[in-house]
Write a protein that holds these residues in place. Sequence first.
Motif, PDB file in Angstrom:
ATOM      1  N   LEU A 444      40.217  -7.638  -8.763  1.00 44.28           N
ATOM      2  CA  LEU A 444      40.471  -9.069  -8.958  1.00 44.28           C
ATOM      3  C   LEU A 444      39.721  -9.574 -10.187  1.00 44.28           C
ATOM      4  O   LEU A 444      40.237 -10.413 -10.949  1.00 44.28           O
ATOM      5  CB  LEU A 444      40.041  -9.851  -7.715  1.00 44.28           C
ATOM      6  N   LEU A 445      38.498  -9.072 -10.389  1.00 44.58           N
ATOM      7  CA  LEU A 445      37.727  -9.441 -11.574  1.00 44.58           C
ATOM      8  C   LEU A 445      38.437  -8.978 -12.843  1.00 44.58           C
ATOM      9  O   LEU A 445      38.557  -9.732 -13.820  1.00 44.58           O
ATOM     10  CB  LEU A 445      36.334  -8.822 -11.493  1.00 44.58           C
ATOM     11  N   TYR A 446      38.916  -7.732 -12.837  1.00 48.89           N
ATOM     12  CA  TYR A 446      39.650  -7.234 -14.000  1.00 48.89           C
ATOM     13  C   TYR A 446      40.929  -8.037 -14.230  1.00 48.89           C
ATOM     14  O   TYR A 446      41.314  -8.296 -15.385  1.00 48.89           O
ATOM     15  CB  TYR A 446      40.001  -5.754 -13.810  1.00 48.89           C
ATOM     16  N   ALA A 447      41.600  -8.430 -13.160  1.00 49.07           N
ATOM     17  CA  ALA A 447      42.809  -9.246 -13.294  1.00 49.07           C
ATOM     18  C   ALA A 447      42.489 -10.579 -13.971  1.00 49.07           C
ATOM     19  O   ALA A 447      43.239 -11.045 -14.847  1.00 49.07           O
ATOM     20  CB  ALA A 447      43.450  -9.480 -11.926  1.00 49.07           C
ATOM     21  N   ALA A 448      41.374 -11.195 -13.583  1.00 51.05           N
ATOM     22  CA  ALA A 448      40.973 -12.468 -14.176  1.00 51.05           C
ATOM     23  C   ALA A 448      40.658 -12.303 -15.664  1.00 51.05           C
ATOM     24  O   ALA A 448      41.042 -13.145 -16.496  1.00 51.05           O
ATOM     25  CB  ALA A 448      39.759 -13.029 -13.438  1.00 51.05           C
ATOM     26  N   ILE A 449      39.976 -11.219 -16.016  1.00 56.38           N
ATOM     27  CA  ILE A 449      39.650 -10.966 -17.428  1.00 56.38           C
ATOM     28  C   ILE A 449      40.919 -10.748 -18.242  1.00 56.38           C
ATOM     29  O   ILE A 449      41.067 -11.268 -19.361  1.00 56.38           O
ATOM     30  CB  ILE A 449      38.705  -9.752 -17.553  1.00 56.38           C
ATOM     31  N   ASN A 450      41.867  -9.996 -17.684  1.00 60.09           N
ATOM     32  CA  ASN A 450      43.129  -9.774 -18.392  1.00 60.09           C
ATOM     33  C   ASN A 450      43.932 -11.064 -18.534  1.00 60.09           C
ATOM     34  O   ASN A 450      44.635 -11.259 -19.533  1.00 60.09           O
ATOM     35  CB  ASN A 450      43.957  -8.708 -17.668  1.00 60.09           C
ATOM     36  N   LEU A 451      43.830 -11.953 -17.561  1.00 56.38           N
ATOM     37  CA  LEU A 451      44.498 -13.252 -17.655  1.00 56.38           C
ATOM     38  C   LEU A 451      43.897 -14.081 -18.782  1.00 56.38           C
ATOM     39  O   LEU A 451      44.622 -14.733 -19.549  1.00 56.38           O
ATOM     40  CB  LEU A 451      44.383 -13.994 -16.326  1.00 56.38           C
ATOM     41  N   LEU A 452      42.570 -14.053 -18.911  1.00 59.44           N
ATOM     42  CA  LEU A 452      41.917 -14.727 -20.033  1.00 59.44           C
ATOM     43  C   LEU A 452      42.352 -14.101 -21.362  1.00 59.44           C
ATOM     44  O   LEU A 452      42.514 -14.803 -22.368  1.00 59.44           O
ATOM     45  CB  LEU A 452      40.396 -14.647 -19.888  1.00 59.44           C
ATOM     46  N   GLY A 453      42.556 -12.782 -21.353  1.00 56.81           N
ATOM     47  CA  GLY A 453      43.033 -12.097 -22.552  1.00 56.81           C
ATOM     48  C   GLY A 453      44.404 -12.581 -22.976  1.00 56.81           C
ATOM     49  O   GLY A 453      44.676 -12.741 -24.174  1.00 56.81           O
ATOM     50  N   ILE A 454      45.290 -12.827 -22.006  1.00 54.30           N
ATOM     51  CA  ILE A 454      46.620 -13.359 -22.326  1.00 54.30           C
ATOM     52  C   ILE A 454      46.504 -14.716 -23.003  1.00 54.30           C
ATOM     53  O   ILE A 454      47.192 -14.994 -24.001  1.00 54.30           O
ATOM     54  CB  ILE A 454      47.468 -13.464 -21.044  1.00 54.30           C
ATOM     55  N   MET A 455      45.626 -15.563 -22.495  1.00 50.74           N
ATOM     56  CA  MET A 455      45.429 -16.883 -23.090  1.00 50.74           C
ATOM     57  C   MET A 455      44.902 -16.757 -24.515  1.00 50.74           C
ATOM     58  O   MET A 455      45.313 -17.504 -25.421  1.00 50.74           O
ATOM     59  CB  MET A 455      44.479 -17.701 -22.223  1.00 50.74           C
ATOM     60  N   PHE A 456      43.991 -15.818 -24.741  1.00 49.35           N
ATOM     61  CA  PHE A 456      43.457 -15.593 -26.085  1.00 49.35           C
ATOM     62  C   PHE A 456      44.574 -15.171 -27.037  1.00 49.35           C
ATOM     63  O   PHE A 456      44.658 -15.660 -28.173  1.00 49.35           O
ATOM     64  CB  PHE A 456      42.369 -14.514 -26.027  1.00 49.35           C
ATOM     65  N   ILE A 457      45.440 -14.285 -26.589  1.00 49.93           N
ATOM     66  CA  ILE A 457      46.538 -13.805 -27.429  1.00 49.93           C
ATOM     67  C   ILE A 457      47.501 -14.943 -27.760  1.00 49.93           C
ATOM     68  O   ILE A 457      47.951 -15.085 -28.898  1.00 49.93           O
ATOM     69  CB  ILE A 457      47.282 -12.649 -26.730  1.00 49.93           C
ATOM     70  N   VAL A 458      47.813 -15.766 -26.770  1.00 49.39           N
ATOM     71  CA  VAL A 458      48.754 -16.869 -26.971  1.00 49.39           C
ATOM     72  C   VAL A 458      48.247 -17.860 -28.010  1.00 49.39           C
ATOM     73  O   VAL A 458      48.980 -18.286 -28.908  1.00 49.39           O
ATOM     74  CB  VAL A 458      49.027 -17.587 -25.631  1.00 49.39           C
ATOM     75  N   PHE A 459      46.969 -18.225 -27.911  1.00 49.16           N
ATOM     76  CA  PHE A 459      46.451 -19.327 -28.720  1.00 49.16           C
ATOM     77  C   PHE A 459      45.739 -18.900 -30.008  1.00 49.16           C
ATOM     78  O   PHE A 459      45.562 -19.728 -30.907  1.00 49.16           O
ATOM     79  CB  PHE A 459      45.487 -20.177 -27.880  1.00 49.16           C
ATOM     80  N   VAL A 460      45.334 -17.648 -30.125  1.00 49.55           N
ATOM     81  CA  VAL A 460      44.505 -17.253 -31.275  1.00 49.55           C
ATOM     82  C   VAL A 460      45.151 -16.190 -32.152  1.00 49.55           C
ATOM     83  O   VAL A 460      45.050 -16.245 -33.375  1.00 49.55           O
ATOM     84  CB  VAL A 460      43.114 -16.753 -30.791  1.00 49.55           C
ATOM     85  N   VAL A 461      45.827 -15.217 -31.549  1.00 46.67           N
ATOM     86  CA  VAL A 461      46.312 -14.056 -32.302  1.00 46.67           C
ATOM     87  C   VAL A 461      47.626 -14.381 -33.011  1.00 46.67           C
ATOM     88  O   VAL A 461      48.579 -14.829 -32.373  1.00 46.67           O
ATOM     89  CB  VAL A 461      46.506 -12.845 -31.366  1.00 46.67           C
ATOM     90  N   PRO A 462      47.709 -14.156 -34.338  1.00 48.87           N
ATOM     91  CA  PRO A 462      48.955 -14.398 -35.071  1.00 48.87           C
ATOM     92  C   PRO A 462      49.874 -13.178 -35.018  1.00 48.87           C
ATOM     93  O   PRO A 462      49.438 -12.080 -34.687  1.00 48.87           O
ATOM     94  CB  PRO A 462      48.468 -14.627 -36.508  1.00 48.87           C
ATOM     95  N   GLU A 463      51.123 -13.377 -35.364  1.00 46.82           N
ATOM     96  CA  GLU A 463      52.054 -12.258 -35.509  1.00 46.82           C
ATOM     97  C   GLU A 463      51.930 -11.723 -36.934  1.00 46.82           C
ATOM     98  O   GLU A 463      52.005 -12.480 -37.895  1.00 46.82           O
ATOM     99  CB  GLU A 463      53.491 -12.714 -35.238  1.00 46.82           C
ATOM    100  N   THR A 464      51.738 -10.414 -37.082  1.00 44.23           N
ATOM    101  CA  THR A 464      51.577  -9.801 -38.403  1.00 44.23           C
ATOM    102  C   THR A 464      52.733  -8.886 -38.773  1.00 44.23           C
ATOM    103  O   THR A 464      52.708  -8.272 -39.837  1.00 44.23           O
ATOM    104  CB  THR A 464      50.258  -8.998 -38.457  1.00 44.23           C
ATOM    105  N   LYS A 465      53.709  -8.804 -37.903  1.00 49.02           N
ATOM    106  CA  LYS A 465      54.859  -7.931 -38.155  1.00 49.02           C
ATOM    107  C   LYS A 465      55.578  -8.323 -39.451  1.00 49.02           C
ATOM    108  O   LYS A 465      55.818  -9.500 -39.711  1.00 49.02           O
ATOM    109  CB  LYS A 465      55.832  -8.045 -36.972  1.00 49.02           C
ATOM    110  N   GLY A 466      55.911  -7.318 -40.264  1.00 43.16           N
ATOM    111  CA  GLY A 466      56.729  -7.545 -41.451  1.00 43.16           C
ATOM    112  C   GLY A 466      56.048  -8.274 -42.583  1.00 43.16           C
ATOM    113  O   GLY A 466      56.712  -8.782 -43.492  1.00 43.16           O
ATOM    114  N   ARG A 467      54.716  -8.339 -42.591  1.00 51.80           N
ATOM    115  CA  ARG A 467      54.005  -9.037 -43.650  1.00 51.80           C
ATOM    116  C   ARG A 467      53.030  -8.077 -44.319  1.00 51.80           C
ATOM    117  O   ARG A 467      52.420  -7.242 -43.655  1.00 51.80           O
ATOM    118  CB  ARG A 467      53.233 -10.230 -43.082  1.00 51.80           C
TER     119      ARG A 467
END
Length: 481
Positions: A444-467
């Motif tokens: 459950l702890l790992y699930a919570a950390i991975n959920l926070l990771g999804i939020m980080f990806i959504v709001f912080v990580v840009p798409e770099t494909k094709g650049r």
Amino acid sequence: MMGDGIENHDYDRQDRPLTEPLVVVAVVGDPSEKTDGGSPWMIYFCTFVAVCGSYEFGTCVGYSSPTQSAIVEDLSLTLSEYSVFGSILTFAAMIGAITSGPIADFVGRKWMMRVATAFCVGGWFAIYFAQGPAVLDIGRLLSGYGMGAFSYVVPVFIAEMAPKNLRGALTAVNQLMICAGVSISFVIGTVVSWRALALINLIPCAVLLLGLFFIPESPRWLAKTGRDKELKEALQKLRGKDADISHEATEILEYIETLERLPKTKLLDLFQRRYRRSVTIGVGLMVCQQFGGINGVCFYVSYIFEEAGFPSSVGTITYAVIQVVITAIGAVLVDRAGRKPLLLVSGSGLVLGCLLVALSFFLKVHGWATAVSPIFAVAGILVYIGSFSVGMGAVPWVVMSEIFPVNIKGVAGGFATLVNWFGAWLISYTFNYLMSWSSYGTFLLYAAINLLGIMFIVFVVPETKGRSLEQIQATINKDTT
């Protein structure tokens, strides 16, 4: 005509404002990193040579599992002595990770791969000739340093020499070869002696050292060190003798000119505003990759299956096959689907996998539905490793190799890789303690950390494909100004 865009690149070295080239290169690079008239065979060959280091990385990781009982018996090791042999790999890898970036910036990507290979060769010979724990541990330390160095320099070299339309897939091959090295070492280790396996693991080292004589140095590193003529030669060799490299070469040179005006980077400089977003993305993805529990699951997968009441041999073989197959699929998709979509799909699957394993242990602890709880455990682990392999395993390394400016790539890449190895050690070290505390609570702890990771990806990580790498930097600099 091919050289016109290169020979005249000094015309405004002193007159152009510092920030302007970061915008201009995005326009200059619009024609893309073309390979018109050329063939990608040299790019594929360079990738093959480089990922021999990735395969060697995998052999270092996969060596200890199939050889444990034989080494303990032959050298009369205690369990604690063998535990030291197994665990010091990650400590040496941390040192390799943090030092490989600056060394690669000084001597070049190819020479850094030679240095890493030399450490691995020394390590395997030490293990082969070991008659006691001291020499055995020295061999493990040497191979661990080489492994940590490979974890940084291989994806960086591939990203810097590959055209943008192939960069993601080729960089993702790094993770595929690591998985292949782990799995194949495990299989071979069950049929040959531990000393023979150490010698077999020298083969990728030999292939890498031989191949390095036939491939060019990273064009961007050559530009960074002022070797414009060698840059053109390397770029032409990579793109094909008939390819027009003028646009790409001009883009690289103009961006390097901008970086030359900046002071030499130190570790504390990574926290400056101009680099903050790049460092946050690169380091943050390494945190997401490791703290979601992968090394706890990977190192103790047999234990997890046993605790859940499922045959560990069947589960482990299935785990290894899925890991390699799905990683290969992810390598194909990374330049088609994009980095961010794969990360989001991967993160979602990690959460689901953790929840299924947590449910299995919860049912077992309370004595409910004991007939089906092992099914949830197996399904959860397989969903977890499949999800990790399709995105979170390879894509953070792809993005890390793309996201850092050339002038901080050594320091920032070494720091991010150090964070990755620290996370690997911390998760593997704490896993048994967490499982003793609560088996289902751990997942459950790992699930919570991975959920926070999804939020980080959504709001912080840009798409770099094709650049291009320069276009990525132009976007990041625009966002932080």
